[in-house]
Design a protein around this motif. Sequence first.
Motif, PDB file in Angstrom:
ATOM      1  N   THR A 132       0.823  -1.218   0.000  1.00  0.00           N
ATOM      2  CA  THR A 132       0.000   0.000   0.000  1.00  0.00           C
ATOM      3  C   THR A 132       0.855   1.264   0.000  1.00  0.00           C
ATOM      4  OG1 THR A 132      -0.074  -0.038   2.411  1.00  0.00           O
ATOM      5  CG2 THR A 132      -1.923  -1.067   1.251  1.00  0.00           C
ATOM      6  N   LEU A 133       0.182   2.374  -0.250  1.00  0.00           N
ATOM      7  CA  LEU A 133       0.841   3.673  -0.192  1.00  0.00           C
ATOM      8  C   LEU A 133       1.002   4.044   1.284  1.00  0.00           C
ATOM      9  CD1 LEU A 133      -1.032   5.627  -3.015  1.00  0.00           C
ATOM     10  CD2 LEU A 133       0.889   4.080  -3.166  1.00  0.00           C
ATOM     11  N   SER A 134       2.014   3.446   1.869  1.00  0.00           N
ATOM     12  CA  SER A 134       2.341   3.653   3.272  1.00  0.00           C
ATOM     13  C   SER A 134       1.167   3.260   4.192  1.00  0.00           C
ATOM     14  CB  SER A 134       2.768   5.104   3.477  1.00  0.00           C
ATOM     15  OG  SER A 134       3.703   5.182   4.524  1.00  0.00           O
ATOM     16  N   GLY A 135       1.246   3.696   5.446  1.00  0.00           N
ATOM     17  CA  GLY A 135       0.206   3.302   6.396  1.00  0.00           C
ATOM     18  C   GLY A 135      -1.130   3.952   6.087  1.00  0.00           C
ATOM     19  N   THR A 136      -1.095   5.178   5.575  1.00  0.00           N
ATOM     20  CA  THR A 136      -2.346   5.867   5.224  1.00  0.00           C
ATOM     21  C   THR A 136      -3.079   5.070   4.155  1.00  0.00           C
ATOM     22  OG1 THR A 136      -1.222   7.945   5.651  1.00  0.00           O
ATOM     23  CG2 THR A 136      -3.314   8.079   4.475  1.00  0.00           C
ATOM     24  N   GLY A 137      -2.329   4.642   3.136  1.00  0.00           N
ATOM     25  CA  GLY A 137      -2.932   3.851   2.059  1.00  0.00           C
ATOM     26  C   GLY A 137      -3.517   2.552   2.593  1.00  0.00           C
ATOM     27  N   ALA A 138      -2.826   1.942   3.549  1.00  0.00           N
ATOM     28  CA  ALA A 138      -3.332   0.683   4.116  1.00  0.00           C
ATOM     29  C   ALA A 138      -4.665   0.926   4.821  1.00  0.00           C
ATOM     30  CB  ALA A 138      -2.308   0.116   5.093  1.00  0.00           C
ATOM     31  N   LEU A 139      -4.749   2.030   5.557  1.00  0.00           N
ATOM     32  CA  LEU A 139      -5.996   2.342   6.273  1.00  0.00           C
ATOM     33  C   LEU A 139      -7.131   2.625   5.295  1.00  0.00           C
ATOM     34  CD1 LEU A 139      -4.322   4.571   8.982  1.00  0.00           C
ATOM     35  CD2 LEU A 139      -5.794   2.627   9.519  1.00  0.00           C
ATOM     36  N   VAL A 140      -6.802   3.329   4.222  1.00  0.00           N
ATOM     37  CA  VAL A 140      -7.838   3.672   3.234  1.00  0.00           C
ATOM     38  C   VAL A 140      -8.378   2.405   2.569  1.00  0.00           C
ATOM     39  CG1 VAL A 140      -8.221   4.802   1.003  1.00  0.00           C
ATOM     40  CG2 VAL A 140      -6.954   5.990   2.785  1.00  0.00           C
ATOM     41  N   VAL A 141      -7.463   1.528   2.164  1.00  0.00           N
ATOM     42  CA  VAL A 141      -7.900   0.304   1.487  1.00  0.00           C
ATOM     43  C   VAL A 141      -8.693  -0.577   2.462  1.00  0.00           C
ATOM     44  CG1 VAL A 141      -7.076  -1.791   0.336  1.00  0.00           C
ATOM     45  CG2 VAL A 141      -6.009   0.393  -0.193  1.00  0.00           C
ATOM     46  N   ALA A 142      -8.228  -0.638   3.707  1.00  0.00           N
ATOM     47  CA  ALA A 142      -8.956  -1.423   4.716  1.00  0.00           C
ATOM     48  C   ALA A 142     -10.358  -0.853   4.914  1.00  0.00           C
ATOM     49  CB  ALA A 142      -8.196  -1.408   6.039  1.00  0.00           C
ATOM     50  N   ALA A 143     -10.446   0.473   5.035  1.00  0.00           N
ATOM     51  CA  ALA A 143     -11.747   1.115   5.260  1.00  0.00           C
ATOM     52  C   ALA A 143     -12.685   0.811   4.098  1.00  0.00           C
ATOM     53  CB  ALA A 143     -11.571   2.622   5.425  1.00  0.00           C
ATOM     54  N   ASP A 144     -12.164   0.904   2.900  1.00  0.00           N
ATOM     55  CA  ASP A 144     -12.976   0.659   1.714  1.00  0.00           C
ATOM     56  C   ASP A 144     -13.542  -0.761   1.703  1.00  0.00           C
ATOM     57  OD1 ASP A 144     -13.685   0.863  -1.218  1.00  0.00           O
ATOM     58  OD2 ASP A 144     -12.591   2.736  -0.899  1.00  0.00           O
ATOM     59  N   LEU A 145     -12.675  -1.717   1.990  1.00  0.00           N
ATOM     60  CA  LEU A 145     -13.109  -3.118   1.987  1.00  0.00           C
ATOM     61  C   LEU A 145     -14.158  -3.354   3.077  1.00  0.00           C
ATOM     62  CD1 LEU A 145     -12.294  -6.122   0.884  1.00  0.00           C
ATOM     63  CD2 LEU A 145     -11.324  -6.310   3.157  1.00  0.00           C
ATOM     64  N   LEU A 146     -13.848  -2.878   4.281  1.00  0.00           N
ATOM     65  CA  LEU A 146     -14.762  -3.105   5.402  1.00  0.00           C
ATOM     66  C   LEU A 146     -16.118  -2.461   5.138  1.00  0.00           C
ATOM     67  CD1 LEU A 146     -12.153  -2.602   8.247  1.00  0.00           C
ATOM     68  CD2 LEU A 146     -13.595  -4.631   7.990  1.00  0.00           C
ATOM     69  N   ALA A 147     -16.087  -1.211   4.662  1.00  0.00           N
ATOM     70  CA  ALA A 147     -17.353  -0.500   4.460  1.00  0.00           C
ATOM     71  C   ALA A 147     -18.201  -1.175   3.386  1.00  0.00           C
ATOM     72  CB  ALA A 147     -17.086   0.957   4.100  1.00  0.00           C
ATOM     73  N   GLN A 148     -17.543  -1.740   2.390  1.00  0.00           N
ATOM     74  CA  GLN A 148     -18.318  -2.415   1.333  1.00  0.00           C
ATOM     75  C   GLN A 148     -18.995  -3.683   1.819  1.00  0.00           C
ATOM     76  OE1 GLN A 148     -17.044  -3.310  -2.782  1.00  0.00           O
ATOM     77  NE2 GLN A 148     -15.229  -2.127  -2.208  1.00  0.00           N
ATOM     78  N   PHE A 149     -18.288  -4.431   2.673  1.00  0.00           N
ATOM     79  CA  PHE A 149     -18.775  -5.778   2.954  1.00  0.00           C
ATOM     80  C   PHE A 149     -19.055  -6.106   4.418  1.00  0.00           C
ATOM     81  CE2 PHE A 149     -16.181  -6.045  -0.905  1.00  0.00           C
ATOM     82  CZ  PHE A 149     -17.136  -6.550  -1.784  1.00  0.00           C
ATOM     83  N   VAL A 150     -18.439  -5.374   5.333  1.00  0.00           N
ATOM     84  CA  VAL A 150     -18.456  -5.882   6.705  1.00  0.00           C
ATOM     85  C   VAL A 150     -19.044  -4.913   7.732  1.00  0.00           C
ATOM     86  CG1 VAL A 150     -17.025  -6.883   8.539  1.00  0.00           C
ATOM     87  CG2 VAL A 150     -16.386  -7.249   6.151  1.00  0.00           C
ATOM     88  N   SER A 151     -18.581  -3.678   7.713  1.00  0.00           N
ATOM     89  CA  SER A 151     -18.941  -2.787   8.817  1.00  0.00           C
ATOM     90  C   SER A 151     -18.793  -1.340   8.407  1.00  0.00           C
ATOM     91  CB  SER A 151     -17.997  -3.069   9.994  1.00  0.00           C
ATOM     92  OG  SER A 151     -18.041  -2.019  10.924  1.00  0.00           O
ATOM     93  N   ARG A 152     -19.646  -0.493   8.996  1.00  0.00           N
ATOM     94  CA  ARG A 152     -19.489   0.950   8.758  1.00  0.00           C
ATOM     95  C   ARG A 152     -19.354   1.699  10.071  1.00  0.00           C
ATOM     96  NH1 ARG A 152     -22.613   2.585   3.400  1.00  0.00           N
ATOM     97  NH2 ARG A 152     -21.605   1.032   2.114  1.00  0.00           N
ATOM     98  N   THR A 153     -18.986   0.952  11.096  1.00  0.00           N
ATOM     99  CA  THR A 153     -18.818   1.576  12.415  1.00  0.00           C
ATOM    100  C   THR A 153     -17.381   1.368  12.874  1.00  0.00           C
ATOM    101  OG1 THR A 153     -21.098   1.051  12.971  1.00  0.00           O
ATOM    102  CG2 THR A 153     -19.631   1.534  14.817  1.00  0.00           C
ATOM    103  N   VAL A 154     -16.742   2.455  13.271  1.00  0.00           N
ATOM    104  CA  VAL A 154     -15.368   2.319  13.757  1.00  0.00           C
ATOM    105  C   VAL A 154     -15.179   3.160  15.012  1.00  0.00           C
ATOM    106  CG1 VAL A 154     -14.408   4.195  12.304  1.00  0.00           C
ATOM    107  CG2 VAL A 154     -12.917   2.354  13.076  1.00  0.00           C
ATOM    108  N   TRP A 155     -14.395   2.609  15.925  1.00  0.00           N
ATOM    109  CA  TRP A 155     -14.043   3.323  17.161  1.00  0.00           C
ATOM    110  C   TRP A 155     -12.604   3.796  17.039  1.00  0.00           C
ATOM    111  CZ3 TRP A 155     -17.193   3.944  21.558  1.00  0.00           C
ATOM    112  CH2 TRP A 155     -18.441   3.306  21.488  1.00  0.00           C
TER     113      TRP A 155
END
Length: 437
Positions: A132-155
Amino acid sequence: MSNWLQCSRRCFWNRTNYGTRALSSFDKIPRAPPDKILGLTEQFSKDKNAKKVNLTVGVYKDNQGLVTTFPTVAKAQKILDQDENMNSDLSYLPIIGSPAYRKSTLNFLFRDSCPESGPKLLEQERVSFVQTLSGTGALVVAADLLAQFVSRTVWIPNLSWPNHTNIFKRHGFNDVRQYSYYENGKLTVDKWIDNLKKNVKKNDGSRHCIILHACCHNPTGVDPTVEQWRKILDAVRELEMIPIIDMAYQGLVSGNPAKDAYVLRMCLDESRYGNWPHGLFLCQSFAKNMGLYGERVGSLSVVVPPNQPESKGNVESQLKQIVRSMYSSPPAYGCRVATLVLSSDDFKRDWYKDVESMVQRLLNVRQGMYDRLGWEGLINFEQQHGMFFYTGLKPHALNRLRDEYSIYMTMDGRLSLSGVNDHNIDYVCDAFKAILD
Ligand code: LMR
């Protein structure tokens, strides 16, 4: 004249008399606020004061105020420069990144950093991976995947890196919550656990994600103890939350990157947590611990539950789609450097030494400031580690530092330690004393 005609004439007239141009769709785009961290660097560069000091962004600088290239990284670059094949290959990487980088990063994260539990996960094919594009990119890709399929709530902890909220809000999360992390110079672990237990219901059909700073919490520099982590992770596991571990500062606590992955090791301890039934996300970066900031070298690993042979491939195929639609494929040069650094025990040993000397300088600066300021009462200094010193200063004090002394810090009261050096430490500390008197 009909009302409609009157109105449309008036509107046209108004428009043509509005400034010297007609209204455009671009009038609907308001000015966004400057970034809470990088925006200050823009302001800093315009400051004409010769004594100005930039203590904003988390970029390591040496005692001369220069962003250094780690000796091991320089050695790897030299080898790459001399390698004609590598040097002339300007082609695309695969969508999910370089296979060599993948192999060496997975080894580093799941064998070197988690020797007890990691190898088994790799052997069982339970880790989906994307460069990924550093840690920020990893978070963005993770958020995208999760929001599409798993969860839209984050703490997200309160306090946290301001970009966490930006990322999750912009990438599909409609429910971004905060857990209590730090108040008045102290961690609030019991309140944190309480927050979760009161508000996360494991069987209500919604899945909750939680951001965990792996070490060197940003901005406070204060991490829970291992005992506290156990209590926290017990609660997170019991509530069947999805851990998103943000590991941007691996190595900056102890000088030993593998050692600093203790939160990941704890999470993957099967004897305590079994498995994470809804997966575990690891967002990691070599920006800070290899000094590869602008090269954007990081990764996202998704640990999938056992006995679901199709999950790893399914997740990876989705990660591929996300990356393809977002930026197609990652850049190639920085990951080649990182791959070389991780390629042999000798290289890694030298790299660990580089990290150690960076940490030593950060500790010296921290101690130097402490000795000059004697701030025992103000903030819990001894517990802080990593790139930052969290001062707890409030906006009016920070504004004075900036306006009267051209000392720039982020408005949460954080100071990037390596911006302080032998040449400016007295100036900085005297300014602190003056505004606090
Ligand atoms: C920071 O907190 O200063 C760093 O993580 C850099 C950034 O991207 O904000």
